[in-house]
Write a protein that holds these residues in place. Structure first.
Motif, short mmCIF file in Angstrom:
data_model
loop_
_atom_site.label_atom_id
_atom_site.label_comp_id
_atom_site.label_asym_id
_atom_site.label_seq_id
_atom_site.Cartn_x
_atom_site.Cartn_y
_atom_site.Cartn_z
N SER A 4 6.38 -15.64 -107.85
CA SER A 4 5.65 -17.35 -107.34
C SER A 4 5.47 -17.17 -105.99
O SER A 4 3.96 -17.14 -105.90
CB SER A 4 6.23 -18.23 -108.21
OG SER A 4 5.36 -19.04 -106.98
N ASP A 5 6.35 -17.10 -105.83
CA ASP A 5 6.49 -16.27 -103.85
C ASP A 5 5.30 -15.10 -103.23
O ASP A 5 4.11 -15.49 -102.57
CB ASP A 5 7.49 -16.04 -103.20
CG ASP A 5 8.54 -17.93 -103.56
OD1 ASP A 5 7.57 -18.72 -103.58
OD2 ASP A 5 9.28 -17.65 -103.43
N HIS A 8 1.86 -15.64 -104.14
CA HIS A 8 1.09 -16.74 -103.46
C HIS A 8 1.15 -16.06 -102.17
O HIS A 8 -0.64 -16.53 -101.35
CB HIS A 8 1.89 -18.01 -102.66
CG HIS A 8 1.08 -19.09 -101.80
ND1 HIS A 8 0.46 -20.06 -101.84
CD2 HIS A 8 1.41 -19.42 -100.73
CE1 HIS A 8 -0.07 -20.11 -101.08
NE2 HIS A 8 1.16 -20.16 -100.15
N LYS A 9 2.00 -15.28 -101.57
CA LYS A 9 1.61 -14.37 -100.18
C LYS A 9 0.89 -13.53 -100.46
O LYS A 9 -0.25 -13.42 -99.58
CB LYS A 9 2.96 -13.54 -99.86
CG LYS A 9 2.54 -13.04 -98.52
CD LYS A 9 4.78 -12.48 -98.49
CE LYS A 9 4.68 -11.54 -97.00
NZ LYS A 9 5.80 -11.62 -96.24
N LYS A 11 -2.22 -14.05 -102.32
CA LYS A 11 -3.42 -14.59 -102.60
C LYS A 11 -4.08 -14.89 -100.87
O LYS A 11 -5.11 -14.88 -100.49
CB LYS A 11 -3.27 -15.78 -103.35
CG LYS A 11 -4.47 -16.72 -103.45
CD LYS A 11 -4.17 -18.04 -104.32
CE LYS A 11 -5.29 -18.97 -104.67
NZ LYS A 11 -5.42 -19.99 -105.05
#
Length: 199
Positions: A4-5, A8-9, A11
């Motif tokens: 997930s991290d 996000h990074k 994106k």
């Protein structure tokens, strides 16, 4: 780091690249014409907020109020002693209050004479023409001389015009147009106008 991290990074990196590219493409330096229109509350407040930002950067500003005819508003009281700011209350009040068309036209023409002078003065960085748009709606002013003066103003001078409706020729030359919509207003629920909120 979790999946997930990582997502996000990735994106955010993509988003940053897009934003950076757009910033890099904006290379022109000049003043802008901003129109704040719509039937919602907050057009003048937005213009005054932008003016506060300009004053914070040491810019010289002026406000001309084409309709408001009183000097006890909170914003006037707060800004009246501000360095680098000239504030002109030129109106006689809303047309349904004055009920004197000749007087309203005379006030509009006096306000425009001052505005035209400021539009030729390169010592002003930002001009706010509050509720000027009504002058065209009620045919108190001709729009063409205003268009000519806006086009001929100093290169780095910015102008903000507020009002519910905007004449099409002014919209045609505007750089930024924001619309403030009215979804609900306390006044229609019987709430009295309050110092510090409405004036």
């Amino acid at each position: 780091m979790s999946t997930s991290d990582d997502l996000h990074k990735k994106k955010m990196a993509t988003k940053k690249a897009v934003k950076d590219a757009r910033i890099a493409q904006a290379t022109e330096e000049r003043g802008v014409l901003i129109l704040l229109k719509g039937n919602g509350k907050g057009k003048s407040s937005s213009a005054i907020g932008t003016m506060a930002r300009a004053l914070g950067h040491g810019k010289r500003c002026a406000v001309i109020q084409f309709i408001k005819g009183r000097n006890e508003t909170g914003e006037y009281r707060f800004f009246r002693d501000q360095d680098n700011l000239d504030w002109f209350i030129m109106g006689q009040g809303f047309t349904w209050e004055t009920q004197d068309k000749a007087q309203d036209i005379e006030a509009a023409q006096k306000a425009w004479a001052l505005a035209e002078k400021l539009l030729s003065d390169d010592t002003y960085d930002l001009l706010v023409f509050d509720e000027m748009s009504y002058m065209f709606k009620y045919e108190y002013l001709d729009v063409e001389p205003v268009i000519a003066a806006l086009k001929a103003r100093p290169k780095m001078q910015s102008v903000i015009i507020t009002g519910r409706t905007m004449a099409t020729p002014i919209q045609d030359i505007a750089d930024t147009i924001s619309v403030v919509q009215d979804e609900r207003h306390a006044f229609r629920q019987g709430v009295k106008a309050q110092a510090g909120i409405e004036f």
